[in-house]
Design a protein around this motif. Structure first.
Motif, short mmCIF file in Angstrom:
data_model
loop_
_atom_site.label_atom_id
_atom_site.label_comp_id
_atom_site.label_asym_id
_atom_site.label_seq_id
_atom_site.Cartn_x
_atom_site.Cartn_y
_atom_site.Cartn_z
N ALA A 184 32.09 45.36 34.30
CA ALA A 184 31.97 44.20 35.19
C ALA A 184 31.83 42.92 34.39
O ALA A 184 32.43 41.89 34.72
CB ALA A 184 30.78 44.39 36.14
N PHE A 185 31.04 42.96 33.32
CA PHE A 185 30.83 41.77 32.49
C PHE A 185 32.13 41.35 31.78
O PHE A 185 32.52 40.18 31.80
CB PHE A 185 29.74 42.02 31.47
N LEU A 186 32.80 42.32 31.14
CA LEU A 186 34.02 42.01 30.40
C LEU A 186 35.10 41.44 31.31
O LEU A 186 35.77 40.46 30.98
CB LEU A 186 34.54 43.26 29.69
N THR A 189 34.23 37.80 32.74
CA THR A 189 34.42 36.67 31.83
C THR A 189 35.86 36.17 31.80
O THR A 189 36.11 35.00 31.54
CB THR A 189 33.99 37.05 30.40
N VAL A 190 36.80 37.07 32.10
CA VAL A 190 38.22 36.68 32.09
C VAL A 190 38.64 36.11 33.44
O VAL A 190 39.23 35.03 33.52
CB VAL A 190 39.12 37.87 31.72
N VAL A 195 43.95 31.80 36.48
CA VAL A 195 45.23 32.46 36.24
C VAL A 195 45.69 32.33 34.79
O VAL A 195 46.25 33.26 34.21
CB VAL A 195 46.31 31.93 37.20
N ARG A 196 45.46 31.18 34.16
CA ARG A 196 45.89 31.01 32.78
C ARG A 196 45.12 31.92 31.84
O ARG A 196 45.66 32.45 30.87
CB ARG A 196 45.74 29.55 32.35
N SER A 197 43.83 32.10 32.12
CA SER A 197 43.02 33.01 31.32
C SER A 197 43.49 34.45 31.50
O SER A 197 43.60 35.20 30.52
CB SER A 197 41.54 32.89 31.75
N LEU A 361 42.07 46.08 35.70
CA LEU A 361 41.08 45.37 36.51
C LEU A 361 41.40 43.87 36.57
O LEU A 361 41.31 43.25 37.63
CB LEU A 361 39.69 45.57 35.91
N ILE A 362 41.80 43.33 35.45
CA ILE A 362 42.11 41.90 35.39
C ILE A 362 43.40 41.58 36.15
O ILE A 362 43.47 40.62 36.93
CB ILE A 362 42.20 41.45 33.92
#
Length: 431
Positions: A184-186, A189-190, A195-197, A361-362
């Motif tokens: 969840a943390f990783l 952070t993204v 969207v650019r991240s 996930l991202i």
């Protein structure tokens, strides 16, 4: 569980399998086999990741799609398909990928053709906008967006977190709660970076993770080289095991192979579901044909290559060391094969699975974000992102079989409005 299993057996019976495969075949023939232009599509997909403002480059859109599709479906999903449907499920999964490229092309073409711009000027699209702008049916568009949101929490979130938990617990003895919190943390952070991240991480990480995983599979296939031809023959023979139909009973080996092969093929490449078209619509490409060809290659890499290689590793190991698969759970066949990788087998698979899961996930968080934007506007996105991060943790601690059965149900519900739009607007699609 019993209710979900009965629902999936009903929904994933002959009608939906015929609808899916029929759609793949129909658009393959109608568009004069767009798969024949695969080399051209691969060349287009390797263009520069030159994003334009809030819009993505064709490569960035492809990387975001691959981030969402490359994941547990290629590792755990293939294991489940073989365990439940037999080795022949690999063949049907592969066929789904080959023919599904035409469906993915069609979905992405329509999404670029009927996309809109939001208040910030960025392109937004996907099947919900195709239903709204192409068929002028906002209710169906809303239904698809709701399904996408549910899928983001189910297909894209809980399956990934749960698969990592199972692998990390088995390999390193880690607590599911700890794994859920770290994931969840990783991820948070993204996705909180926008969207650019998301696109930036996908561009850098997806090719590298895929290469490392395929390298490990290659080493195993070298180890299994003496049984590899027999594994290929077993997959093909089991895919057409008509002898098993001699009782005339439903639940034959052939039906199970087709059911789980197509279901897992759909889960991993999403051709027919339409979610890859959401990322395709965010591309700054002006020509729908160009982006459709680029996005079509996601199905090739995901199912035609990755799932096939994983399947060959699993079935080869079943012949190489039958005792290693005795008594393992339906999700453990891939791990049993990777245990033969010298020195780093279990750790290699667990780390690969975790890396794929984080990118999935991202990627799926972006699909859910666009569905939220369609339903309630950008004001709902902060709440959605918070809920998504919480669901990662919850997904890490709930039963695995419940997760997969829920995934199959959500996938089926998303197919119907998407396929309806494809057929109604088929005359708009050009190859």
């Amino acid at each position: 569980m019993a209710l979900l299993e009965r629902l999936n057996d009903l929904i994933w019976g002959l009608p939906l399998l015929v609808l899916l495969m029929g759609t793949h075949i129909y658009f393959t023939v109608k568009l004069h086999f767009p798969q024949r232009n695969l080399l051209y599509a691969l060349k287009l997909s390797l263009g520069k990741a030159d994003n334009e403002g809030l819009n993505l480059s064709p490569f960035s859109a492809l990387a975001t799609t691959l981030a969402a599709t490359l994941g547990t479906g290629n590792i755990i999903g293939v294991s489940t398909a073989v365990a439940l449907g037999g080795p022949g499920a690999i063949f049907w999964c592969w066929i789904t990928g080959i023919l599904g490229m035409a469906t993915a092309y069609s979905e992405c073409y329509l999404s670029v053709l009927f996309r809109s711009r939001n208040e910030e000027g960025a392109y937004v699209g996907g099947p919900m906008y195709v239903l709204k702008n192409g068929l002028h049916n906002t209710k169906l568009g809303g239904l698809y967006a709701i399904c996408t949101l549910a899928a983001a929490f189910g297909v894209g979130c809980t399956t990934q977190a749960n698969s990592v938990t199972q692998a990390a617990s088995a390999s390193f003895g880690l607590s599911p709660h700890l794994v859920g919190i770290v994931l969840a943390f990783l991820t948070g952070t993204v996705i909180l970076g926008g969207v650019r991240s998301i696109a930036g991480l996908c561009e850098r990480s997806v090719p590298a993770i895929s290469f490392i995983y395929l390298f490990g599979c290659g080493l195993l296939l070298i180890l299994y080289r003496h049984v590899l031809p027999d594994a290929c023959l077993l997959i093909i023979k089991d895919a057409f095991s008509f002898g098993s139909l001699a009782g005339g009973m439903a639940g034959s080996a052939l039906q199970h192979a087709v059911r789980y092969g197509i279901a897992r093929g759909l889960f991993t490449n999403e051709a027919g579901i339409g979610t890859s078209a959401i990322a395709a619509a965010a591309s700054h490409a002006k020509n729908p044909r160009i982006q459709a060809y680029v996005s079509m290659t996601a199905v090739f890499w995901d199912t035609v290559v990755m799932c096939l290689i994983t399947g060959l590793v699993i079935v080869s190991n079943m012949l190489y060391d039958p005792s290693s698969t005795a008594g393992v759970p339906e999700t453990g066949l891939t791990a049993a094969a990777f245990a033969h990788l010298p020195y780093v087998g279990d750790a290699f698979l667990t780390i690969s699975l975790a890396a794929f899961a984080v990118t999935t996930l991202i990627g799926w968080s972006y699909f859910g974000e666009k569905a939220t934007e369609y339903l309630v506007g950008k004001k709902g996105i902060p709440l959605y992102k918070t809920a998504y991060i919480v669901m990662i943790y919850l997904g890490a601690i709930i039963p695995m079989r419940l997760v997969w059965e829920s995934t199959d149900l959500i996938n089926a519900l998303m197919v119907l409005p998407n396929v309806l739009a494809l057929y109604c607007l088929r005359r708009q699609i050009r190859s």
